[in-house]
Design a protein around this motif. Structure first.
Motif, PDB file in Angstrom:
ATOM      1  N   PRO A  38       0.859  -1.291  -0.026  1.00 11.47           N
ATOM      2  CA  PRO A  38       0.046  -0.023  -0.077  1.00 11.47           C
ATOM      3  C   PRO A  38       0.683   1.368  -0.018  1.00 11.47           C
ATOM      4  N   GLN A  39       2.137   1.192   0.594  1.00 14.14           N
ATOM      5  CA  GLN A  39       2.955   2.334   0.561  1.00 14.14           C
ATOM      6  C   GLN A  39       3.148   2.992  -0.786  1.00 14.14           C
ATOM      7  N   MET A  40       3.201   2.179  -1.883  1.00 14.65           N
ATOM      8  CA  MET A  40       3.625   2.196  -3.053  1.00 14.65           C
ATOM      9  C   MET A  40       2.799   3.196  -3.870  1.00 14.65           C
ATOM     10  N   LEU A  41       1.459   3.006  -3.184  1.00 11.62           N
ATOM     11  CA  LEU A  41       0.601   3.943  -3.936  1.00 11.62           C
ATOM     12  C   LEU A  41       0.808   5.754  -3.830  1.00 11.62           C
ATOM     13  N   ASN A  42       1.866   5.942  -2.697  1.00 11.06           N
ATOM     14  CA  ASN A  42       2.183   7.311  -2.382  1.00 11.06           C
ATOM     15  C   ASN A  42       2.969   7.854  -3.698  1.00 11.06           C
ATOM     16  N   TYR A  43       3.819   6.924  -4.304  1.00  8.59           N
ATOM     17  CA  TYR A  43       4.658   7.249  -5.325  1.00  8.59           C
ATOM     18  C   TYR A  43       3.905   7.271  -6.560  1.00  8.59           C
ATOM     19  N   TYR A  50       5.896  16.645  -6.669  1.00 11.42           N
ATOM     20  CA  TYR A  50       6.873  15.738  -6.694  1.00 11.42           C
ATOM     21  C   TYR A  50       7.381  15.548  -8.206  1.00 11.42           C
ATOM     22  N   ILE A  51       6.421  15.705  -9.281  1.00 11.93           N
ATOM     23  CA  ILE A  51       6.635  15.596 -10.796  1.00 11.93           C
ATOM     24  C   ILE A  51       7.878  16.712 -11.129  1.00 11.93           C
ATOM     25  N   LEU A  52       7.631  17.927 -10.577  1.00 16.84           N
ATOM     26  CA  LEU A  52       8.696  18.917 -11.051  1.00 16.84           C
ATOM     27  C   LEU A  52       9.878  18.575 -10.386  1.00 16.84           C
ATOM     28  N   ARG A  53       9.976  17.653  -9.524  1.00 16.90           N
ATOM     29  CA  ARG A  53      11.075  17.292  -8.740  1.00 16.90           C
ATOM     30  C   ARG A  53      11.656  16.005  -9.013  1.00 16.90           C
ATOM     31  N   GLY A  54      11.318  15.335 -10.357  1.00 20.04           N
ATOM     32  CA  GLY A  54      11.847  14.350 -11.085  1.00 20.04           C
ATOM     33  C   GLY A  54      11.111  13.085 -11.270  1.00 20.04           C
ATOM     34  N   GLN A  55      10.100  13.071 -10.155  1.00 23.82           N
ATOM     35  CA  GLN A  55       9.007  11.854 -10.327  1.00 23.82           C
ATOM     36  C   GLN A  55       7.877  11.896 -11.571  1.00 23.82           C
ATOM     37  N   VAL A  56       8.661  11.899 -12.732  1.00 24.54           N
ATOM     38  CA  VAL A  56       7.735  12.291 -14.013  1.00 24.54           C
ATOM     39  C   VAL A  56       6.668  11.147 -14.200  1.00 24.54           C
ATOM     40  N   TRP A  57       7.058   9.970 -13.708  1.00 23.14           N
ATOM     41  CA  TRP A  57       6.024   8.863 -13.955  1.00 23.14           C
ATOM     42  C   TRP A  57       4.648   9.218 -13.159  1.00 23.14           C
ATOM     43  N   ARG A  58       4.410  10.174 -12.280  1.00 26.38           N
ATOM     44  CA  ARG A  58       3.298  10.367 -11.786  1.00 26.38           C
ATOM     45  C   ARG A  58       2.321  11.035 -12.837  1.00 26.38           C
ATOM     46  N   ILE A  59       2.687  11.433 -13.921  1.00 26.44           N
ATOM     47  CA  ILE A  59       2.042  12.115 -14.946  1.00 26.44           C
ATOM     48  C   ILE A  59       0.817  11.162 -15.600  1.00 26.44           C
TER      49      ILE A  59
END
Length: 286
Positions: A38-43, A50-59
């Protein structure tokens, strides 16, 4: 929607068929993840911070996050949304249904970034696998589109309550309006962004209503017939793919020539660009 018609002719072959099935499959993966890790959903949730700080997969990864907890009512609603989504794809065609769903996703992403830049650079919209921006209202837009397309269709709510879609549509519309009124302006932006695809399709253009299941069946049969008659033979024995039914020219007569089949003629008649709009339509009863 002339632009959409042109886009469909160019890119319709790339449309994802049975898109609703893929959406449900992504939800299934999200529910499985929520139980195993369940903690993976936070990512995965949609967070511009977070997208602007490199976690572009969240798009794109946020569409995997399920719209709610898994219970019997959620399963029933997912099957319901699958059935209405499949019906819409059958009515509009795969390309238009793809545009409707993906525009809802795009508008949601854009809305989240607009809100992020308005509020401030330290804003986070959600934690613990949830977010202000989710697929909840996108799913709602599928339902509203079906209610607008089939207002007199009767469904069995929870398998035993008979209701017409227009009444369910009015109920859900009132619920969304109430949520909009009672939410802060942050929530208002999220609702508008998620439902903007419905607003554009049904209140700006209203063009989708012109397409009936009978019309799409006719188009599919026409395309099938076109594919079956693509190969022709010229008088010289050279195999060609196109031939104008008026002047007899083929693609061998010039690279500038374009050919189209006329859907208003009875039979598979193809014309060059000089005769596509000037020829006399062929009718079997004449």
């Amino acid at each position: 929607m002339k632009f959409l018609n042109k886009m469909e002719r160019k890119f319709g072959k790339y449309a994802i068929r049975n898109l609703s099935a893929y959406i449900i499959a992504l939800y299934a993966a999200g529910y499985l993840m929520s139980y195993l890790t369940p903690q993976m959903l936070n990512y995965l949730v949609l967070e511009p911070y977070y997208i602007l700080r490199g976690q572009v997969w969240r798009i794109v990864s946020w569409i995997i996050v399920p719209p709610g907890s898994l219970d019997i009512f959620t399963i029933i609603m997912l099957f319901f949304y699958f059935s209405v989504g499949s019906a819409l794809e059958q009515k509009w065609g795969a390309f238009r249904y793809n545009v409707y769903i993906f525009s809802g996703i795009l508008f949601t992403v854009l809305g989240s970034f607009i809100l992020y830049f308005i509020i401030g650079t330290n804003t986070i919209f959600g934690i613990f696998g949830t977010s202000l921006f989710s697929t909840y209202y996108i799913n709602m837009s599928i339902f509203l589109a079906f209610a607008a397309s089939y207002p007199d269709a009767q469904v069995l709510l929870y398998f035993f309550i008979p209701l017409k879609m227009k009444w369910l549509g009015i109920f859900y519309g009132a619920f969304i309006l109430l949520s909009f009124v009672t939410s802060g302006w942050v929530g208002k932006v999220a609702i508008i962004a998620s439902l903007l695809n419905f607003i554009v399709f049904f209140f700006a253009t209203r063009n989708v209503k012109q397409y009936s299941p009978k019309e799409h069946m006719r188009k599919r049969e026409f395309k099938k017939a076109v594919n079956q008659t693509k190969t022709q033979t010229t008088q010289g024995g050279t195999i060609t793919r196109h031939k104008c039914a008026v002047c007899g020219r083929t693609e061998l007569d010039g690279d500038h020539l374009e050919f189209r089949f006329c859907s208003k003629c009875d039979g598979n008649y193809e014309y060059c660009q000089d005769h596509l709009f000037t020829h006399t339509h062929v009718h079997a009863d004449k």
